[in-house]
Enzyme design. Structure first.
Site, mmCIF file in Angstrom:
data_model
loop_
_atom_site.group_PDB
_atom_site.id
_atom_site.type_symbol
_atom_site.label_atom_id
_atom_site.label_comp_id
_atom_site.label_asym_id
_atom_site.label_seq_id
_atom_site.Cartn_x
_atom_site.Cartn_y
_atom_site.Cartn_z
ATOM 1 N N LYS A 26 -9.254 11.411 -9.666
ATOM 2 C CA LYS A 26 -9.096 10.368 -8.632
ATOM 3 C C LYS A 26 -7.950 10.701 -7.678
ATOM 4 O O LYS A 26 -8.104 10.613 -6.459
ATOM 5 C CB LYS A 26 -8.827 9.024 -9.316
ATOM 6 N N ASN A 27 -6.807 11.080 -8.245
ATOM 7 C CA ASN A 27 -5.628 11.260 -7.397
ATOM 8 C C ASN A 27 -5.619 12.582 -6.630
ATOM 9 O O ASN A 27 -4.731 12.827 -5.820
ATOM 10 C CB ASN A 27 -4.338 11.099 -8.214
ATOM 11 N N CYS B 102 3.765 -3.420 -6.000
ATOM 12 C CA CYS B 102 2.604 -3.553 -6.881
ATOM 13 C C CYS B 102 3.083 -3.797 -8.297
ATOM 14 O O CYS B 102 4.283 -3.839 -8.551
ATOM 15 C CB CYS B 102 1.661 -2.357 -6.739
ATOM 16 N N ARG C 150 7.628 0.481 -4.988
ATOM 17 C CA ARG C 150 6.887 1.579 -4.363
ATOM 18 C C ARG C 150 6.997 1.622 -2.839
ATOM 19 O O ARG C 150 6.005 1.496 -2.119
ATOM 20 C CB ARG C 150 5.420 1.551 -4.810
ATOM 21 N N ASP D 229 1.704 8.344 -15.658
ATOM 22 C CA ASP D 229 0.342 7.809 -15.777
ATOM 23 C C ASP D 229 -0.220 7.914 -17.194
ATOM 24 O O ASP D 229 -1.330 7.445 -17.461
ATOM 25 C CB ASP D 229 -0.605 8.514 -14.785
ATOM 26 N N ARG E 102 -11.055 1.103 -11.380
ATOM 27 C CA ARG E 102 -10.489 1.826 -10.236
ATOM 28 C C ARG E 102 -10.299 3.296 -10.577
ATOM 29 O O ARG E 102 -10.247 4.131 -9.665
ATOM 30 C CB ARG E 102 -9.141 1.226 -9.849
#
Ligand code: EPU
Length: 421
Positions: A22-23, A118, A123, A308, A400
């Site tokens: 994803k990233n 968030c 951030r 993560d 997500r």
């Protein structure tokens, strides 16, 4: 709102295919703004965040289409003319801010909604903006939007005082069409940053030093569309290591890139997992004696242990033998999962950026709530080993970032169901 219902206690066995990262996909999709024409990307996971980035590009005038084959996503950015990322989209996905660099590079103008805080921290994007200013952009904040202007960006020496992944990516994309040479010092070295550089180089960009803290970019006048396959998701891979570890399972993880997960393999082996490369992938076997060992870990930028994966490791440590110490150094509020894990019987104390986890004999099923993507993943890890039934609410966070999670887990023998409310 969908929920996941998991009955724990099944040792996971079989094979699992890791999806595209994803990233890596998100910045690479934004990078297609730099190369007007038809870009074809492969191994793009089917995720909520990918759909949001597609919508961002479409809202600008780009065309995005999926093909069945090999996770292909076709993006044509020829028709992009609206240089704006609106609040409605940025608020659902802060990675939309990755359009700022490429829009500035191609059009010399961009209006991008400023992301708010968030669940895991404030951030800010001050370093993205500092870099653009150094490259000659004039930046103002108007009605919650960052408005940036420059006739043509010019090369600059940019030193990050904190390592930032999307900051490095945004400025790399800004620099590829700038006039002159840009040096990014203390740049992020994450594999996703390297993958973005890979696609930019294929488009015709001149970039050196990728994967080191000093990236040099010599601007060119134009870039051509790319045909590129993105890397496998190292965080999904790590999450499956945790699934196997906590259930005492035996999984062959396919389509993963072992060189990207050195720090994970080391930590999980310290915790008692048996991890070996085989011809078909990475074989991971839960601890032979059935006992996980406590670990000590501090998150840090790549090649360190990734933030993560902190939540998923914490879930594993909840049932390890001994006391684990987990230090979160990247985000200031990334222990939200601790309170939910406690509801399942975990013994965790949190003090500032330190979590002390005393292993318990077993976790108990409960109703818990996901607060962000990786926190959700940690609840799944815990639920797979817990006694009885766990109901995880707010799993839109999970959707997500984890492709077909309940399908992949069921195939490995987990008792997991999605319940649509
Ligand atoms: N920071 C600043 N100023 C900036 C930018 C960052 O102070 O201008 C600080 C942040 O507040 C944080 C630290 O620098 O304390 C590192 O943040 P970074 O910018 O590296 O995070 P990011 O680029 O916003 C990406 C991933 C995250 C991942 C982090 C850290 C994407 C789209 N997101 O975020 O992924 O946690 O790097 O590795 O690549 C996730 O996938 O669940 C996720 C949150």
């Amino acid at each position: 709102m969908d929920k996941l219902l998991i009955r724990g206690g099944k040792a996971l066995r079989g094979e699992v295919e890791i999806s595209g990262a994803k990233n890596a996909a998100l910045p690479i999709m934004a990078a297609t703004i730099l190369s007007p024409g038809l870009n074809t990307l492969y191994n793009i996971p089917d995720l909520k965040d990918i759909k949001t980035m597609s919508t961002v590009l479409e809202s600008m005038g780009g065309k995005v289409a999926r093909a069945d084959e090999d996770g292909a996503l076709m993006i044509n950015t020829e028709g992009v003319e609206t240089v704006e990322a609106p609040y409605e989209l940025v608020k659902t996905m802060r990675a939309s801010v990755l359009t700022l660099g490429p829009l500035m590079a191609r059009f010399g103008y961009a209006r991008v909604s400023m992301p708010g805080g968030c669940a895991i921290g404030a951030r800010p994007i001050n370093l993205h903006l500092m870099g653009l200013e150094k490259m000659g952009a004039e930046i103002t904040l108007s009605q919650g939007y960052v408005v940036a202007r420059a006739e043509r960006l010019k090369g600059a020496d940019i030193n990050f005082d904190t390592v930032t992944v999307t900051g490095t990516e945004n400025l790399m994309m800004a620099a590829v069409l700038a006039n002159g040479v840009t040096r990014l010092e203390n740049a992020a070295r994450e594999p996703e940053v390297c993958d973005l550089a890979g696609v930019l180089i294929q488009m015709g960009a001149h970039i050196t030093g990728v994967g080191t803290p000093l990236i040099e970019i010599e601007g060119v006048n134009e870039l051509k569309p790319a045909n590129y396959r993105i890397i496998p998701d190292r965080i999904e891979t790590g999450t499956f290591l945790a699934f196997a570890g906590i259930t005492g399972g035996d999984i062959l993880i396919k389509n993963c890139e072992v060189t990207h997960i050195g720090s994970l393999i080391k930590k999980f082996m310290e915790a008692g997992l048996n991890i070996n490369e085989e011809a078909g992938g990475l074989r991971v076997i839960g601890p032979h004696a059935g006992i996980l060992k406590a670990a000590e870990v501090a998150t840090s930028p790549y090649p360190g242990f990734p933030t993560d994966m902190q939540a998923q490791l914490m879930a594993l440590m909840c049932v390890a033998d001994g006391t684990s110490i987990i230090r979160e150094t990247i985000f200031e509020n990334r222990f939200m999962h601790a309170a939910e894990l406690r509801r399942m019987g975990a013994n965790i104390e949190v003090e500032d950026n330190l979590a002390i986890v005393k292993g318990v004999n077993k976790l108990l099923g409960a109703q818990v709530m996901a607060t962000d993507l990786r926190a959700s993943a940690s609840l799944v890890v815990a639920a797979l080993a817990a006694e009885g039934e766990t109901i995880i609410d707010r799993i839109y966070h999970l959707d997500r970032g984890y492709e077909k999670i309940e399908y992949k887990l069921s195939k490995l023998g987990a008792d997991i169901h999605r319940v649509s409310a």
